[in-house]
Scaffold this motif. Sequence first.
Motif, PDB file in Angstrom:
ATOM      1  N   LEU A  96       0.868  -1.176   0.000  1.00 41.47           N
ATOM      2  CA  LEU A  96       0.000   0.000   0.000  1.00 41.47           C
ATOM      3  C   LEU A  96       0.901   1.220   0.000  1.00 41.47           C
ATOM      4  O   LEU A  96       1.720   1.400   0.905  1.00 41.47           O
ATOM      5  CB  LEU A  96      -0.911   0.014   1.228  1.00 41.47           C
ATOM      6  CG  LEU A  96      -1.775   1.269   1.374  1.00 41.47           C
ATOM      7  CD1 LEU A  96      -2.697   1.459   0.178  1.00 41.47           C
ATOM      8  CD2 LEU A  96      -2.582   1.207   2.660  1.00 41.47           C
ATOM      9  N   GLN A  98       1.120   5.450  -0.499  1.00 45.07           N
ATOM     10  CA  GLN A  98       0.502   6.759  -0.608  1.00 45.07           C
ATOM     11  C   GLN A  98       1.378   7.581  -1.547  1.00 45.07           C
ATOM     12  O   GLN A  98       2.600   7.619  -1.371  1.00 45.07           O
ATOM     13  CB  GLN A  98       0.404   7.437   0.764  1.00 45.07           C
ATOM     14  CG  GLN A  98      -0.545   6.749   1.716  1.00 45.07           C
ATOM     15  CD  GLN A  98      -1.984   6.806   1.222  1.00 45.07           C
ATOM     16  OE1 GLN A  98      -2.433   7.778   0.629  1.00 45.07           O
ATOM     17  NE2 GLN A  98      -2.722   5.742   1.467  1.00 45.07           N
ATOM     18  N   PHE A 112      -2.999  10.214  -3.716  1.00 42.35           N
ATOM     19  CA  PHE A 112      -3.850   9.038  -3.865  1.00 42.35           C
ATOM     20  C   PHE A 112      -3.119   7.781  -3.405  1.00 42.35           C
ATOM     21  O   PHE A 112      -1.891   7.748  -3.398  1.00 42.35           O
ATOM     22  CB  PHE A 112      -4.300   8.882  -5.324  1.00 42.35           C
ATOM     23  CG  PHE A 112      -3.184   8.829  -6.333  1.00 42.35           C
ATOM     24  CD1 PHE A 112      -2.652   7.622  -6.741  1.00 42.35           C
ATOM     25  CD2 PHE A 112      -2.667   9.999  -6.881  1.00 42.35           C
ATOM     26  CE1 PHE A 112      -1.624   7.576  -7.680  1.00 42.35           C
ATOM     27  CE2 PHE A 112      -1.645   9.961  -7.814  1.00 42.35           C
ATOM     28  CZ  PHE A 112      -1.113   8.740  -8.215  1.00 42.35           C
ATOM     29  N   PRO A 113      -3.890   6.746  -3.031  1.00 41.60           N
ATOM     30  CA  PRO A 113      -3.277   5.471  -2.680  1.00 41.60           C
ATOM     31  C   PRO A 113      -3.214   4.540  -3.888  1.00 41.60           C
ATOM     32  O   PRO A 113      -4.044   4.629  -4.796  1.00 41.60           O
ATOM     33  CB  PRO A 113      -4.235   4.905  -1.631  1.00 41.60           C
ATOM     34  CG  PRO A 113      -5.573   5.433  -2.052  1.00 41.60           C
ATOM     35  CD  PRO A 113      -5.308   6.792  -2.660  1.00 41.60           C
ATOM     36  N   TYR A 132      -5.625   1.332  -8.383  1.00 42.32           N
ATOM     37  CA  TYR A 132      -5.766   2.736  -8.002  1.00 42.32           C
ATOM     38  C   TYR A 132      -7.150   2.940  -7.406  1.00 42.32           C
ATOM     39  O   TYR A 132      -8.125   2.347  -7.866  1.00 42.32           O
ATOM     40  CB  TYR A 132      -5.627   3.641  -9.233  1.00 42.32           C
ATOM     41  CG  TYR A 132      -4.237   3.680  -9.809  1.00 42.32           C
ATOM     42  CD1 TYR A 132      -3.462   4.821  -9.680  1.00 42.32           C
ATOM     43  CD2 TYR A 132      -3.702   2.591 -10.485  1.00 42.32           C
ATOM     44  CE1 TYR A 132      -2.174   4.876 -10.209  1.00 42.32           C
ATOM     45  CE2 TYR A 132      -2.420   2.632 -11.008  1.00 42.32           C
ATOM     46  CZ  TYR A 132      -1.671   3.769 -10.872  1.00 42.32           C
ATOM     47  OH  TYR A 132      -0.414   3.816 -11.395  1.00 42.32           O
ATOM     48  N   TRP A 133      -7.242   3.829  -6.414  1.00 42.47           N
ATOM     49  CA  TRP A 133      -8.519   4.112  -5.782  1.00 42.47           C
ATOM     50  C   TRP A 133      -9.482   4.744  -6.777  1.00 42.47           C
ATOM     51  O   TRP A 133     -10.643   4.406  -6.838  1.00 42.47           O
ATOM     52  CB  TRP A 133      -8.301   5.041  -4.583  1.00 42.47           C
ATOM     53  CG  TRP A 133      -9.565   5.361  -3.856  1.00 42.47           C
ATOM     54  CD1 TRP A 133     -10.261   6.530  -3.906  1.00 42.47           C
ATOM     55  CD2 TRP A 133     -10.286   4.491  -3.001  1.00 42.47           C
ATOM     56  NE1 TRP A 133     -11.377   6.443  -3.123  1.00 42.47           N
ATOM     57  CE2 TRP A 133     -11.417   5.198  -2.550  1.00 42.47           C
ATOM     58  CE3 TRP A 133     -10.095   3.185  -2.556  1.00 42.47           C
ATOM     59  CZ2 TRP A 133     -12.345   4.644  -1.683  1.00 42.47           C
ATOM     60  CZ3 TRP A 133     -11.026   2.645  -1.696  1.00 42.47           C
ATOM     61  CH2 TRP A 133     -12.131   3.367  -1.275  1.00 42.47           C
ATOM     62  N   ASP A 134      -8.981   5.662  -7.606  1.00 45.90           N
ATOM     63  CA  ASP A 134      -9.849   6.385  -8.534  1.00 45.90           C
ATOM     64  C   ASP A 134      -9.084   6.665  -9.831  1.00 45.90           C
ATOM     65  O   ASP A 134      -8.426   7.694  -9.959  1.00 45.90           O
ATOM     66  CB  ASP A 134     -10.316   7.684  -7.883  1.00 45.90           C
ATOM     67  CG  ASP A 134     -11.367   8.430  -8.687  1.00 45.90           C
ATOM     68  OD1 ASP A 134     -11.553   8.126  -9.889  1.00 45.90           O
ATOM     69  OD2 ASP A 134     -11.999   9.340  -8.122  1.00 45.90           O
TER      70      ASP A 134
END
Length: 149
Positions: A96, A98, A112-113, A132-134
């Motif tokens: 994980l 950041q 983003f993470p 990717y988160w988004d």
Amino acid sequence: MTMATTTESVRVLTGMYAAEAEYLAAGGPGKASFDLLAPFFAPDVELHQADALPYGGMWRGHEGMRQFFLRMGGVWESFDMTEQKFLATGETAVVLTQVRARARATGRVLEFPILQAITVKDGRITEVRPFYWDTRAVADACTAPAPAD
């Protein structure tokens, strides 16, 4: 082929991320050599990036990874991994990260993470699958607005 131990997987990942930080600090693609990173990747490594990203798609082998870093370096002016957590069990690892990055096309800064599923075999990374988160937010930050008519 031997199974990677948890300790070996973490050692390989820690080394690769340190080499990547050195690569980026030296100016990244075009300024630093991919040779800093190559020892950490198997010759037949596969990187699966989400298609919605400006550097999306499947990247294979050392040449594919070299091309990926060139493409990614063209998209991001800076790409700082500000925090990382590792979870490894044998040859399977999850990282994980950041990220704080600035897009070249827009100058926008995005935080983003990224969660990466990584496989390590015989002391090298054989597969990377980043999540990717988004992806839309990342793609939007990297896309310059169309000129007004």
